[in-house]
Scaffold this active site. Structure first.
Site, PDB file in Angstrom:
ATOM      1  N   TRP A   9      41.268 -17.115 -31.543  1.00 38.28           N
ATOM      2  CA  TRP A   9      39.844 -17.417 -31.506  1.00 38.28           C
ATOM      3  C   TRP A   9      39.419 -18.236 -32.722  1.00 38.28           C
ATOM      4  O   TRP A   9      38.789 -19.291 -32.600  1.00 38.28           O
ATOM      5  CB  TRP A   9      39.066 -16.108 -31.412  1.00 38.28           C
ATOM      6  CG  TRP A   9      37.574 -16.136 -31.364  1.00 38.28           C
ATOM      7  CD1 TRP A   9      36.746 -15.244 -31.972  1.00 38.28           C
ATOM      8  CD2 TRP A   9      36.705 -17.020 -30.637  1.00 38.28           C
ATOM      9  NE1 TRP A   9      35.429 -15.522 -31.688  1.00 38.28           N
ATOM     10  CE2 TRP A   9      35.379 -16.608 -30.866  1.00 38.28           C
ATOM     11  CE3 TRP A   9      36.934 -18.131 -29.830  1.00 38.28           C
ATOM     12  CZ2 TRP A   9      34.276 -17.270 -30.319  1.00 38.28           C
ATOM     13  CZ3 TRP A   9      35.832 -18.796 -29.276  1.00 38.28           C
ATOM     14  CH2 TRP A   9      34.528 -18.364 -29.528  1.00 38.28           C
ATOM     15  N   LYS A  28      30.966  -6.387 -23.088  1.00 36.62           N
ATOM     16  CA  LYS A  28      31.699  -6.968 -21.950  1.00 36.62           C
ATOM     17  C   LYS A  28      33.198  -6.728 -22.082  1.00 36.62           C
ATOM     18  O   LYS A  28      33.917  -6.686 -21.078  1.00 36.62           O
ATOM     19  CB  LYS A  28      31.376  -8.458 -21.794  1.00 36.62           C
ATOM     20  CG  LYS A  28      31.677  -9.330 -23.019  1.00 36.62           C
ATOM     21  CD  LYS A  28      33.097  -9.831 -23.077  1.00 36.62           C
ATOM     22  CE  LYS A  28      33.368 -10.530 -24.396  1.00 36.62           C
ATOM     23  NZ  LYS A  28      34.746 -11.065 -24.475  1.00 36.62           N
ATOM     24  N   ASP A  60      29.919 -14.450 -20.070  1.00 35.31           N
ATOM     25  CA  ASP A  60      31.089 -13.954 -20.802  1.00 35.31           C
ATOM     26  C   ASP A  60      31.777 -12.827 -20.033  1.00 35.31           C
ATOM     27  O   ASP A  60      33.007 -12.726 -20.004  1.00 35.31           O
ATOM     28  CB  ASP A  60      30.654 -13.465 -22.185  1.00 35.31           C
ATOM     29  CG  ASP A  60      31.801 -13.410 -23.184  1.00 35.31           C
ATOM     30  OD1 ASP A  60      32.934 -13.760 -22.818  1.00 35.31           O
ATOM     31  OD2 ASP A  60      31.558 -13.015 -24.334  1.00 35.31           O
ATOM     32  N   SER A 108      42.508 -13.010 -20.746  1.00 33.65           N
ATOM     33  CA  SER A 108      41.746 -11.995 -21.465  1.00 33.65           C
ATOM     34  C   SER A 108      42.645 -10.824 -21.841  1.00 33.65           C
ATOM     35  O   SER A 108      43.217 -10.155 -20.975  1.00 33.65           O
ATOM     36  CB  SER A 108      40.584 -11.505 -20.589  1.00 33.65           C
ATOM     37  OG  SER A 108      40.064 -10.288 -21.082  1.00 33.65           O
ATOM     38  N   ARG A 109      42.743 -10.535 -23.132  1.00 30.05           N
ATOM     39  CA  ARG A 109      43.552  -9.405 -23.597  1.00 30.05           C
ATOM     40  C   ARG A 109      43.001  -8.081 -23.080  1.00 30.05           C
ATOM     41  O   ARG A 109      43.747  -7.173 -22.705  1.00 30.05           O
ATOM     42  CB  ARG A 109      43.594  -9.396 -25.121  1.00 30.05           C
ATOM     43  CG  ARG A 109      44.467 -10.482 -25.720  1.00 30.05           C
ATOM     44  CD  ARG A 109      44.236 -10.629 -27.202  1.00 30.05           C
ATOM     45  NE  ARG A 109      42.978 -11.318 -27.473  1.00 30.05           N
ATOM     46  CZ  ARG A 109      42.520 -11.598 -28.687  1.00 30.05           C
ATOM     47  NH1 ARG A 109      43.193 -11.207 -29.747  1.00 30.05           N
ATOM     48  NH2 ARG A 109      41.395 -12.244 -28.851  1.00 30.05           N
ATOM     49  N   VAL A 136      45.061  -7.800 -30.872  1.00 29.27           N
ATOM     50  CA  VAL A 136      43.971  -6.825 -30.842  1.00 29.27           C
ATOM     51  C   VAL A 136      43.166  -7.001 -29.551  1.00 29.27           C
ATOM     52  O   VAL A 136      42.825  -8.117 -29.164  1.00 29.27           O
ATOM     53  CB  VAL A 136      43.044  -7.013 -32.061  1.00 29.27           C
ATOM     54  CG1 VAL A 136      41.821  -6.106 -31.945  1.00 29.27           C
ATOM     55  CG2 VAL A 136      43.805  -6.729 -33.347  1.00 29.27           C
TER      56      VAL A 136
END
Length: 327
Positions: free
Chosen positions: A11, A183, A236, A246-247, A271
């Site tokens: 990110w 979210k 989102d 998406s983790r 994470v």
């Protein structure tokens, strides 16, 4: 502008690359000396964004070496935000919290954590459907720049805005941050649903009821309802709860398939904010008197107190009344 981005994960690296491409003087700060050396010598972040060439004007350094700049962007996992902000004391002016989550123990928003450390500097948030891999490949998306003062939101909007990254302003910092944090928990729930083999009907029902709970807590905390149905909320949520990038979604799917949480986390190797945010959300819900049964069920599954399939059964067996009722 001179800009420092704190956090060299996928990110933070994606945001630093975007800002550098926009012509700013950017320095990316990370915790791992080996990863920072990789960025300096190969122009790649091989661990987090393999195969992506970073702009030549993007510099790199270590966390702990922050200097004064026109803007600081904090993009580390939420449990590390307080520690990282310590290094900005006396240096920060305009500070953007791009970290999405709640502080695990206190349940505080990331801007609140930053204010605890930095005092009354200009602090706001950046959030939206922003999967890092898509951003670095120039795939179009949008984001929200949320600050108490519109002038500060506008500075951040102009810094990030480009043809593939459309930015809107908002004064609802609480709503934007809550949306970005909560979210992730629902994305885990969506992954669990898919992992159990349920269909799109199930996931649609889960996410819509979960969104209602997000709005309920947001209202209790002073957020605006329309924020949750905008880019930072629904936008989102849709991206995070349906993407293999998406983790949080992948963690939930692995748990739904029967894997232990720690096994799933080890498999992802990064994470997943929603795991700790789930616990903080349950505590906030109790504090503000906001019923959140979907979030509570996801939390109980993650702690091992409730099997996935039983959690679904309990939710389905709850009595129903009017959709907008708070129970």
């Amino acid at each position: 502008m001179t800009i420092e981005v704190l956090g060299s994960g996928s990110w933070g690296t994606a945001l630093a690359a975007l800002l550098a491409q926009n012509g700013h003087a950017v320095r990316l700060l990370g915790r791992s000396a080996a990863e920072i050396e990789d960025v300096k010598t190969t122009r790649h972040n091989s661990r987090y964004l393999p195969g992506v060439e970073l702009p030549a004007n993007l510099e790199a350094g270590l966390l702990g070496e922050a200097a004064k700049a026109d803007m600081h962007v904090v993009a580390v996992p939420s449990p590390a935000v307080r520690e990282v902000c310590q290094d900005l004391a006396g240096k920060a002016t305009l500070t953007v919290l791009a970290s999405k989550g709640l502080e695990p123990e206190s349940g505080r928003l990331m801007t609140q954590v930053a204010e605890d450390v930095l005092g009354k500097v200009r602090i706001g948030a950046l959030s939206g459907p922003n999967l890092a891999v898509e951003i670095v490949h120039g795939i179009p998306t949008a984001a929200i720049s949320a600050f108490p003062l519109e002038a500060d939101a506008e500075i951040v909007r102009e810094a990030f805005m480009c043809r593939s990254f459309r930015v809107y302003n908002s004064g609802d910092v609480i709503g934007v941050e809550l949306s970005g944090a909560l979210k992730n928990v629902l994305a885990i729930g969506a992954g669990m649903s898919d992992g159990l083999g349920f269909g799109d009907n199930t996931k649609g029902a889960l996410l819509s009821r979960g969104l209602r709970e997000m709005m309920r807590l947001g209202s209790a905390m002073g957020a605006r309802a329309d924020t949750f149905i905008g880019i930072a909320g629904v936008g989102d949520l849709f991206a995070t709860a349906s993407s293999n990038l998406s983790r949080n979604y992948r963690i939930g799917r692995a748990v739904g398939q029967g894997k232990d949480l720690q096994e799933a986390l080890a498999e992802i190797g990064q994470v997943a904010e929603g795991v700790q945010t789930a616990r903080a959300t349950v505590n906030l819900a109790a504090k503000f008197g906001a019923p959140m049964p979907v979030f509570g069920a996801i939390h109980q599954v993650l702690t091992g107190d409730l099997p996935c399939r039983q959690a679904v059964s309990l939710l389905m067996e709850r009595s129903t009344r009017y959709e907008g009722d708070s129970f």
